[in-house]
Each structure stands twice: as C-alpha cells, then as structure tokens.
Scaffold this motif. Structure first.
Motif, short mmCIF file in Angstrom:
data_model
loop_
_atom_site.label_atom_id
_atom_site.label_comp_id
_atom_site.label_asym_id
_atom_site.label_seq_id
_atom_site.Cartn_x
_atom_site.Cartn_y
_atom_site.Cartn_z
N HIS A 118 28.95 -8.88 -18.78
CA HIS A 118 28.92 -9.22 -17.34
C HIS A 118 27.63 -9.75 -16.68
N ILE A 119 26.53 -9.26 -17.25
CA ILE A 119 25.40 -9.72 -16.62
C ILE A 119 25.14 -11.04 -17.34
N ASN A 120 25.33 -11.34 -18.52
CA ASN A 120 25.19 -12.79 -19.24
C ASN A 120 25.67 -13.71 -18.11
N PRO A 121 27.11 -13.80 -18.05
CA PRO A 121 27.63 -15.02 -17.42
C PRO A 121 27.00 -15.11 -15.85
N LEU A 122 26.84 -13.87 -15.08
CA LEU A 122 26.24 -14.05 -13.89
C LEU A 122 24.58 -14.46 -13.47
N LEU A 123 24.15 -14.13 -15.01
CA LEU A 123 22.53 -14.46 -14.94
C LEU A 123 22.67 -16.05 -15.14
N GLN A 124 23.35 -16.58 -16.25
CA GLN A 124 23.49 -17.88 -16.38
C GLN A 124 23.83 -18.73 -15.20
N PHE A 125 24.91 -18.19 -14.50
CA PHE A 125 25.45 -18.94 -13.20
C PHE A 125 24.18 -18.97 -12.26
N SER A 126 23.51 -17.80 -12.17
CA SER A 126 22.40 -17.99 -11.24
C SER A 126 21.29 -18.99 -11.52
N LYS A 127 20.89 -19.29 -12.87
CA LYS A 127 20.20 -20.21 -13.08
C LYS A 127 20.77 -21.64 -12.91
N ARG A 128 22.06 -21.82 -12.95
CA ARG A 128 22.70 -23.03 -12.73
C ARG A 128 22.49 -23.41 -11.09
N LEU A 129 22.45 -22.28 -10.55
CA LEU A 129 22.23 -22.46 -8.74
C LEU A 129 20.85 -22.65 -8.58
N VAL A 130 19.85 -22.25 -9.29
CA VAL A 130 18.59 -22.60 -9.09
C VAL A 130 18.43 -23.89 -9.40
N SER A 131 19.16 -24.43 -10.16
CA SER A 131 18.98 -25.85 -10.82
C SER A 131 19.63 -26.75 -9.60
N LYS A 132 20.49 -26.15 -8.86
CA LYS A 132 20.91 -26.82 -7.62
C LYS A 132 20.17 -26.75 -6.38
N GLY A 133 19.00 -26.29 -6.38
CA GLY A 133 18.01 -26.22 -5.34
C GLY A 133 18.19 -24.86 -4.53
N LEU A 179 37.84 -21.75 -8.61
CA LEU A 179 36.94 -22.71 -8.90
C LEU A 179 36.32 -22.47 -10.44
N PRO A 180 36.95 -22.88 -11.49
CA PRO A 180 36.48 -22.84 -12.74
C PRO A 180 35.13 -23.20 -12.58
N ILE A 181 34.13 -22.54 -13.22
CA ILE A 181 32.75 -23.04 -13.26
C ILE A 181 31.94 -23.00 -14.64
N GLY A 182 32.60 -22.52 -15.71
CA GLY A 182 31.95 -22.25 -16.94
C GLY A 182 32.16 -23.52 -17.89
N PRO A 183 31.59 -23.34 -19.06
CA PRO A 183 30.99 -21.92 -19.57
C PRO A 183 29.45 -21.82 -19.08
N THR A 184 29.27 -20.56 -19.03
CA THR A 184 27.95 -20.09 -18.61
C THR A 184 27.15 -19.68 -19.61
N ILE A 185 26.79 -20.79 -20.44
CA ILE A 185 26.24 -20.72 -21.61
C ILE A 185 24.71 -21.34 -21.48
N PRO A 186 23.81 -20.80 -22.04
CA PRO A 186 22.32 -21.42 -21.71
C PRO A 186 22.37 -22.74 -22.02
N SER A 187 21.88 -23.93 -20.96
CA SER A 187 21.93 -25.32 -20.96
C SER A 187 21.55 -25.81 -22.52
N PHE A 188 20.61 -25.38 -22.84
CA PHE A 188 20.13 -25.90 -24.22
C PHE A 188 21.16 -26.31 -25.22
N ASN A 204 14.03 -25.28 -20.23
CA ASN A 204 13.81 -23.85 -20.87
C ASN A 204 14.73 -22.90 -20.66
N ASP A 205 16.07 -23.34 -20.83
CA ASP A 205 17.07 -22.45 -20.68
C ASP A 205 17.95 -22.31 -22.18
#
Ligand code: UDP
Length: 455
Positions: A20-35, A227-236, A244-245
């Motif tokens: 549960h932590i992994n997907p929410l952590l990754q989604f948070s990183k995505r949101l950071v990339s959106k400012g 709203l389907p927003i995945g996959p929440t996998i590191p961007s790399f 650096n993701d």
C-alpha cells in the motif's frame, strides 16, 4: 525557507503495508512532478523501520496507529489493530493537518487509502479535499462494491457469477474473503467498508490503467467518478520522465540487490524463474516443500525470495544442495530483478503491485494466489490478460510439485509461452503509453490535480 511556489500540498496516507505504501509513494512522486508538494504520512513504527529521507518537495511525516513500538505485530488481533488505528490515527492525522496549517503550504488535499475510511471524515472536518486511492484492481473493487451495496448476495449459492464489466467468475476466482466466508471477518469488513463513505470522497483514484480493465472501469464509472492513474511504477521503468525515480526507495525489509544482480548477470537471457509471495503471505511447510521440489525438478535456474520468517520452512539442506542452480534471498529490489534480461518467468502470489510490475516490465507469470484479491487477479492473468497460467490447487489447499513444474514449463518453454510473451509485451507498451504525456492515466492525473488547485 519553505518554497511557496507549489501549486498545492497533498498529504498521502497509505495503509501501513509494503503493497500500500509503494503505490501511494509513487503517486506522490508523480504529483510532485506536476508542481505539487507532497507529504507521505506513514505510522511511527513504519517510519522508524523504513527511515525515509525527505527531499525538497517529497516529505515524510507520521501519524500513529497506537502501536509505535511494534506495529501490527504488537496488536492482540486484526480487529483490535484496526479499531485502535482508527481512534489514534484520526487524532494524530488531525494533529498533522494542524501542524501544517500556518505554514507556507497548508494541506490542500488528503489522498487516503480506503482501508482507512475514517481519514475522509478527518479531511472533511477541516474542509480539505479528500480523495480515495484504491490499491487493488478495478475488478476487485467493483466486486466489493457490489457486495457492500447488496447487489451481490452472500453467501454465493449459484455459480458462475455475473457482474457487469467483469468476466464470468467461478467461486475460486472471487476474493478469498468472499469465497471462504468467515475466513478473516475483520479484513472482510475492512474491504467492504472501503465503500462506507467513498461516495462522499471528492475524487476516487485507482491504481490501474484504463486500457488494462476498460470494461470494469466503464462499469464502475457508472456508480462513481473513477480516475485510473496507474501504473504507479518508478518512472525509470516506464516513461522515464521523472528524474532519479528508479526505485520505490522505502523497504520494510533489507534488500540483497548486489547479490541478486551479480548472480542474475551470469545467467543466460530468459533462463531464470523469479519467485516471490510478497510482504505478507505465509506459506505452509508443505507448500514450501512442494515449491522447493518443483524447482529442483524443473532444471531451470531460480531466484526465490524467502522472507526471514519463512526460512525455517525450507526443506533441510535445500540451499546447500541447489548450489549455483538457484539463489535464495530474504528480499530483493523486485523491479531490478524483473527488468533483468535473465528472468523468463515470475512465479507470483498475484499481489496487485507484483502483477502490475510484471505487466509493466513484460514478464509472463505463473500465478499461485494465496488469499484476499490475489485469486481474482490470477484469473485475469490467465484468462483476461493472457500473460500466464494459474496453478491448480488440490483439495488439501496445496499446489503440488507436479502442477508447479507443469506451469513453469508451460510459461518458460511451452507452446503457450510464446503467446504469453507476446501479450505481456503488448501490456507493457500500453502501460508506458498510459502514463506518458497525454496518455489515459497522465490525463486523469491532470484532471485530478485541477480539481483542487487554482492554477
Ligand atoms: N517487493 C520487493 N522485494 C521483494 C518482494 C516484493 O521490493 O523481494 C515489493 C514488490 O515490488 C511490490 C511489493 O513489494 O511492490 C509487494 O506488493 P504486492 O501487492 O505484490 O504484495 P503484498 O506484499 O501486498 O502481498
């Protein structure tokens, strides 16, 4: 000085488990990339175990589940844990909101795991935008929705089961909390309670992508704005847009990455079976023995994650006897492993993160589901996405060695193996497309952000 230039500040609140932590952590990183500024709040116990490092825009903070010393293991029962977490979690979440109130970036939005539905009540009390973030497949969520609203009556007395947007399901394809009534009453209540207030949520996010489950998403969208927003996998591993993701970066267990990579790099392309049952599952001694003998019998190389708590269940001298044919580790960087060319197949419990990772990295699977949503995901792996096989369970609840060997061979070298590889490559391409600029998930993330930021 705090940067005031963020478009908003989101607080992400996962249920305290790796999956549960992994997907929410990754989604948070995505949101950071959106400012946006993002804060991931874990429990104090998880925070102390994982020791996350805040960066300029991705912060880590804590709430308490009431078990700061030992987490879930300290609780008398599942029920006691969930109850105490609701009481203490609500209070400490409110404290966290108040702590941020008079800063340059007060919290504008709480993204909460619907396993913790009380978080929405706290958000509403403070007039904050509240978004539910579902961490399982849309199909599984929709099954629970149907049960919660009495559209699917339990116990199930006639099969097959028809739910709009889902394939026809047998009892064994249903989540275990439904197919085995009374097996985990507290968890059963928890998965249904995800819908106790989700209709009051300002947004409903789900870690899937539209192209993967179009019918299920369309069906569920008729009853809530999904709203389907995945996959929440590191961007790399997908669109490579985030710098650096390349890792989740937070682990409950210590990873043996160096050993795994070195070992895998000596193996020919597509020659290794990777096995893992995720962070929670506990297998019986008999099941471990059947797996061990199947691996020995299959003659393929294998990399097997056996958590420290499971090690004693391995047959005596197993590790010594396998020599260089196999490697047993307590934890690994699963993404690194799955993306290594040496991997030919993933024998998985079909946890949703693991499955989504395999789909996103193009690795065919043998599904050996254990409980909860894994059975339904295994059905999709075999019959909907057609990227692998689901091992058959005997009456005694065990998957026997002959069956495991058969499934492994089928995926690694069988006639169907080629199709699985072709299909999974297609899903990988669609996953990349969905999360890339202008893709279905990327657009949904933008739509989500526009709901609570002004510019
Ligand atoms: N995982 C990992 N190393 C391992 C085994 C698992 O990093 O050795 C990660 C995996 O990449 C996934 C998560 O742990 O992101 C497990 O989540 P999943 O939903 O598959 O299963 P759960 O642990 O919730 O049963």
């Amino acid at each position: 000085m705090e940067n005031k230039a963020y478009r908003g500040h989101v607080l992400a609140l996962p249920y305290p488990g790796q999956g549960h932590i992994n997907p929410l952590l990754q989604f948070s990183k995505r949101l950071v990339s959106k400012g946006l500024k993002a804060t991931l709040a874990t429990t104090i116990y998880i925070h102390n175990t994982m020791q996350p490092q805040s960066s300029s825009s991705l912060q880590f903070d804590t709430i308490s589940d009431g078990y700061d010393e030992g987490g879930f293991a300290q609780a008398e029962s599942i029920h006691a844990y969930l109850n105490r977490m609701e009481t203490i979690g609500s209070k400490t979440l409110a404290d966290l909101i108040i702590k941020n109130k008079n800063t340059a970036n007060p919290i504008d939005c709480i993204i909460y795991d619907p396993f913790l539905p009380w978080a929405l009540e706290v958000a509403k009390k403070f007039g904050i935008f509240g978004a539910a973030f579902f961490t399982q497949t849309c199909a599984v969520n929709f099954i629970y929705y149907n049960v919660h609203h009495g559209l699917l009556k339990l116990p199930i007395t006639s099969t097959p089961i028809s739910i709009p947007g889902l394939p026809v399901l047998e009892l064994e394809d249903m989540p275990s909390f439904i197919s085995v009534p009374g097996s985990y009453p507290a968890y059963f209540e928890m998965v249904l309670n995800q819908f106790s207030s989700s209709d009051k949520a300002d947004a409903v996010l789900v870690n899937t992508f539209y192209e993967l489950e179009p019918e299920a998403v369309d069906s569920m969208s008729k009853v809530c704005q999904l709203l389907p927003i995945g996959p929440t996998i590191p961007s790399f591993y997908l669109d490579k847009r985030l710098e650096n993701d390349n890792d989740y970066g937070l682990n409950l267990f210590v990873s043996d990455s160096f050993i795994c990579n070195n070992w895998l790099n000596t193996k020919p392309e597509g020659s290794v079976i990777y096995l893992s049952f995720g962070s929670l599952a506990s297998l019986s001694n008999k099941q471990m023995e059947e797996l061990a003998f199947a691996l020995k019998g299959s003659k393929f190389h294998f990399l097997w994650v056996v958590k420290a708590s499971e090690e004693a269940k391995l047959p005596e001298k197993f590790v010594e006897e396998i020599g260089n044919a196999g490697l047993v580790v307590q934890w690994c960087s699963q993404l690194e492993v799955l993306s290594n060319k040496a991997i030919g197949c993933f024998l998985t419990h079909c946890g949703w993160n693991s499955t989504l990772e395999a789909l996103s990295l193009g690795v065919p699977m043998v599904g050996v589901p254990q409980w909860t949503d894994q059975t339904t995901t295994a059905k999709y792996v075999q019959d909907v996405w057609k990227v692998g096989v689901r091992a058959k369970v005997c009456e005694n609840g065990i998957v026997e060695r002959e069956e495991i060997e058969f499934c492994i061979k089928e995926v690694m070298e069988g006639k169907r193996g080629k199709d699985f590889k072709k299909n999974v490559k297609k899903w990988r391409e669609l996953a990349i497309k969905a999360i890339s600029e202008g893709g279905s998930s990327d657009k949904n993330i933008d739509e989500f952000v526009s709901k609570f930021v002004n510019s």
